[in-house]
Design an enzyme around this catalytic site. Sequence first.
Site, PDB file in Angstrom:
ATOM      1  N   GLU A 325       0.688  -1.198  -0.184  1.00 20.04           N
ATOM      2  CA  GLU A 325      -0.155  -0.350  -0.206  1.00 20.04           C
ATOM      3  C   GLU A 325       0.629   1.425  -0.773  1.00 20.04           C
ATOM      4  O   GLU A 325       0.638   2.137   0.690  1.00 20.04           O
ATOM      5  CB  GLU A 325      -1.043  -0.112   1.219  1.00 20.04           C
ATOM      6  CG  GLU A 325      -2.545  -0.760   1.168  1.00 20.04           C
ATOM      7  CD  GLU A 325      -3.301  -0.960   1.622  1.00 20.04           C
ATOM      8  OE1 GLU A 325      -3.989   0.605   2.665  1.00 20.04           O
ATOM      9  OE2 GLU A 325      -3.780  -2.053   2.466  1.00 20.04           O
ATOM     10  N   ASP A 478       1.191  -9.077   2.729  1.00 17.52           N
ATOM     11  CA  ASP A 478       0.034  -8.925   3.579  1.00 17.52           C
ATOM     12  C   ASP A 478      -0.899  -9.380   2.875  1.00 17.52           C
ATOM     13  O   ASP A 478      -1.438  -9.399   1.540  1.00 17.52           O
ATOM     14  CB  ASP A 478      -0.378  -7.158   3.516  1.00 17.52           C
ATOM     15  CG  ASP A 478      -2.223  -7.379   4.311  1.00 17.52           C
ATOM     16  OD1 ASP A 478      -2.279  -8.503   4.528  1.00 17.52           O
ATOM     17  OD2 ASP A 478      -2.681  -6.054   3.668  1.00 17.52           O
ATOM     18  N   ASN A 480      -3.829 -10.822   3.533  1.00 20.58           N
ATOM     19  CA  ASN A 480      -4.996 -10.913   4.345  1.00 20.58           C
ATOM     20  C   ASN A 480      -5.810 -12.011   4.288  1.00 20.58           C
ATOM     21  O   ASN A 480      -6.832 -12.742   4.123  1.00 20.58           O
ATOM     22  CB  ASN A 480      -5.879  -9.831   3.000  1.00 20.58           C
ATOM     23  CG  ASN A 480      -5.907  -8.852   3.317  1.00 20.58           C
ATOM     24  OD1 ASN A 480      -5.996  -7.773   4.405  1.00 20.58           O
ATOM     25  ND2 ASN A 480      -5.724  -7.639   1.744  1.00 20.58           N
TER      26      ASN A 480
END
Length: 596
Positions: A325, A478, A480
């Site tokens: 991100e 990440d 998720n």
Amino acid sequence: MRIQSVLKLVNIRMIVFRIQIREACQKMQNAYIRCQDGEDQFQLSFQLRNGLLGVDRQFNFSRQLSEKVNDLLARISANIERRVNKKKKRKKGTGEEEKQEDGNKIEVSLFRGGELVPGDQMCKDIIFDSELYLQILDTKFSIILNAPWVSLIKLPSNIMAGFPVYPLKVEVLFADKSECRFVWYKNTTINRGKKIPEDWVEVGSGYYYTPSTCDIGCHLKVVCAPQNGNVCGPTLGAVSINPVEAGPGACPFELRHVFTKERLNGRMFRVVSYNILADLYADSEVSRTQLYPYCPPYALSIDYRKQLILKELLGYNADIICLQEVDSKVFTNDLIPTLSSVGFNGVFHKKGGAVSEGLACIFRESRFRCVSSHGVHLAEELKSNPLFADLWNKVKENEALANRILERTTCSQFVVFDSVDDSNERIVVANTHQYFHPDADHIRLLQSGITLIYLEHLVAEAAAEKQGGRVSCMFCGDFNSTPDWGVYRLITTQHIPEDCIDWTSSKSNKDEEVKDVSLSHSLLLASAYGKTESTNFTEGFVGCLDYIFYQHDQLDVAQVVPLPSTEELQQHVALPSVVFPSDHVALVADMSWKQI
């Protein structure tokens, strides 16, 4: 007699002093002209130091190429006169003496090869010639055309004590930004009025400066001296609009820095994986009112958060940093300029589609050399890369499933590094940020499988190139996905069968059921942190989504930096907060290559 002798001695000293000043002024200095092809203007800059006039100041002019030389010289003379008279008025007040001083003219001339340039010539016909020099009174300036030049420098509006400040923007021409020199100043007088005191004192050097609590209330100034090899150009400075403010106090990540005070060397290296929360997901109406209503809006601003992010990353003294991100502008304008000033470099790969965020892998150049980097948009690769032909043939049988995965913009990043300390060691680092939706366990599992197949392929390719050496791998990001789902199982056990619950789970979309698909890989991977409780801590969700996987037959874990305590995470309800810049926490692991 004694009085006459004293007066004579004073006169002699004054004469000697004036001769010294004149000799100093007569030494050739530099003036700089910048003019690029296609422009109708040029910029002129020089630093005038004249003890007799009491001037030590940089003068900058922007003039038309069509202007006559006489008009240019008159403008230079007028600006210097204005500065001199302004200074004298402050010292001596007003009156007849002032008017007399205003009548003094500053002689300015332009020479080419020792001959006076005619005043009726146009600037465009003369400024590109060699052997030009400008003479102001007794001071001569050799004119350098298109020397290194700072066209813009700007400081951020928000500066906090205890956190690094650096130029918000720096634009240079004919120069390498990494070679430019930066010097920092603060004013010593705190003035609550609009006028900023100019009693500057030097406080530091380098691309960034970390203000202390002693700087609170002071404005900062940074001066950039552009450079390209041995060639230097005129400096340009910027003053902060606002004074230094108090910071939020000690941040929990500073306690984690206790474990990373020293840089690693030899066979050991430190890896960080961190989702830093992209600006487009943090600073929006939805994030302020629904996702993170407990976080003050100013603490969701990227201008605030990036100060915390950089301080946190700098304090880890890492060798490889995998970020998710990452806004493209933050990578270009904040992360790379600041971190490169202390020895880092990095690569960025944007996600697919219209979003401006993606993945970044940043590395310390004294420890690793980047052999190659690859940004892989998983949906595109699945459909077109022969590596995934068998998998794609099964996926496309379900139109809803195929459409769902092809609509995803998920990207994985792969960087191949050679160790600087040991030429026999090569490592392939994968970095990913997988699809977030709660009903998409099957999509995440497919994305993990695609990334692992590609990683396996790169490891084999790197091993073929690195004959006689060793190739290992790591997989960060990440995901998720919590440890009880198929992604963790696939990565750590090397296999997911056709009847895996993720393919048909009620949590996943029934129309997109995955049939006749099993996934396997040959990499021996383990989680550096094991199955930790939480790496993502918000008011609506707490769980482990982030991992550093490492090849355990080639690498050992020497240390993992402890995660923040629950009390620290809940100090301001949840993450992000005024002391946590993201809704995720960073994972930090010290690795070492196994002895062969």
